[in-house]
Design an enzyme around this catalytic site. Structure first.
Site, PDB file in Angstrom:
ATOM      1  N   HIS A   1      -3.132  -1.217   6.093  1.00 58.21           N
ATOM      2  CA  HIS A   1      -1.967  -0.688   5.215  1.00 58.21           C
ATOM      3  C   HIS A   1      -1.628  -1.793   4.085  1.00 58.21           C
ATOM      4  CE1 HIS A   1       1.444   1.624   3.241  1.00 58.21           C
ATOM      5  NE2 HIS A   1       1.011   2.605   3.993  1.00 58.21           N
TER       6      HIS A   1
ATOM      7  N   ASP B   1      -0.198   9.360   2.476  1.00 61.50           N
ATOM      8  CA  ASP B   1      -1.123   8.509   2.839  1.00 61.50           C
ATOM      9  C   ASP B   1      -1.413   8.396   4.258  1.00 61.50           C
ATOM     10  OD1 ASP B   1       1.040   6.962   2.801  1.00 61.50           O
ATOM     11  OD2 ASP B   1       0.166   5.010   2.587  1.00 61.50           O
TER      12      ASP B   1
END
Length: 307
Positions: free
Chosen positions: A269, A64
């Site tokens: 995040h 990611d």
């Protein structure tokens, strides 16, 4: 100095949040930090062009934060970029980057140059300085402090007039650090910038945690920064998971911000679990209890960092 959040989520894309990536612009300098999948598409809706990127910094090699690189490089090439692209990452980055760049059959029209950076290392990209620090994530991982050079002191207009310095280009030359000479009734006088400028002022600065459990080193990296961009993967009720996977909770991010005396905290995040029914608001609520100047940016939010 501007920060544009291209992606603010963690782990995988959700309807609201792309995986993590943000761009920093200062003067003529543009860098990208992290490159989650789909970053090149996000840039279509942001005031930052892939063609004008000077460098990319990757904190660690989880997907990611990294999987968007091949697509972004291909996008640059298909849009006729010719300038070399320098890409920086932690231990092992060079091998992974080479694999990523060769898994598809295309050949960029420019050089892509990987660099391994160590904690404590300082990198210069045009007008910006990037200092790497350790992140505690169970694999080689970095945090970053991104900062400008000190700026000249404030110009003392009254002092300049008192010294007989004519307004206009001479003032600009002094502000740019140049010593000048002027003619007056007593002959030629040399005027140095220190005679009309105050003490140098700190440049603006951004600290970024990367993915990490809380550490004292991160407090040092973030000390007195204008903003801290810090991961907040979990809320307090999942602090055991945060510890297990070496992430931070929103509360832990806020404690770092408070101890480091930063200007503002931006939480990124968040786990996709919080995308359901807007549960992510709990992250901001928990952070604000500790550090009132906490924010939860959305994808494509841009902020100006002013003093």
């Amino acid at each position: 100095m501007r920060v544009c959040f291209l992606g603010t989520g963690g782990s995988w894309p959700t309807r609201k949040r792309n995986p993590l990536s943000f761009a920093v612009t200062s003067g003529r300098t543009n860098i990208l930090v992290e490159c989650g999948e789909g970053t090149q598409r996000q840039m279509l809706s942001a005031p930052i062009s892939p063609i004008k990127l000077d460098a990319i910094f990757i904190s660690h090699l989880h997907g990611d934060h990294f999987l968007g690189l091949p697509g972004l490089v291909q996008t640059m090439s298909l849009n006729d970029r010719t300038n070399d692209l320098h890409v920086y990452g932690p231990e092992g980055f060079d091998v992974s980057f080479e694999k990523a760049m060769t898994m598809c059959h295309y050949h960029p029209r420019f050089e892509t140059i990987p660099h391994i950076i160590e904690p404590g290392e300082l990198t210069r990209v045009k007008d910006l300085n990037i200092k790497a620090g350790n992140a505690d994530h169970g694999i080689p991982a970095l945090s970053f402090r991104i900062f400008e050079d000190p700026r000249p002191g404030r110009f003392n207009r009254e002092k300049a007039l008192e010294l007989g310095i004519p307004e206009g280009k001479t003032w600009s030359r002094l502000q740019n650090g140049e010593t000048i000479t002027i003619e007056n009734g007593e002959g030629t006088t040399r005027i140095s910038p220190s005679m009309v400028l105050g003490p140098p002022r700190k440049g603006r600065s951004i600290a970024y945690s990367g993915d990490t459990a809380p550490t004292d080193e991160l407090i040092s990296i973030a000390k007195d920064s204008d903003i801290l961009i810090h991961e907040a993967t979990y809320s307090d009720d999942l602090s055991d998971k945060a510890a297990e996977y070496k992430h931070s909770t929103a509360t832990q991010a806020a404690l770092i911000a408070r101890k480091a005396k930063v200007g503002k905290l931006y939480l990124v995040h968040s786990s996709p679990r919080y995308s359901r029914q807007e549960k992510e608001k709990v992250l901001l609520i928990e952070a604000k209890k500790i550090f009132s100047r906490s924010f939860l940016p959305d994808d494509l939010d841009c902020i100006e960092i002013n003093r």
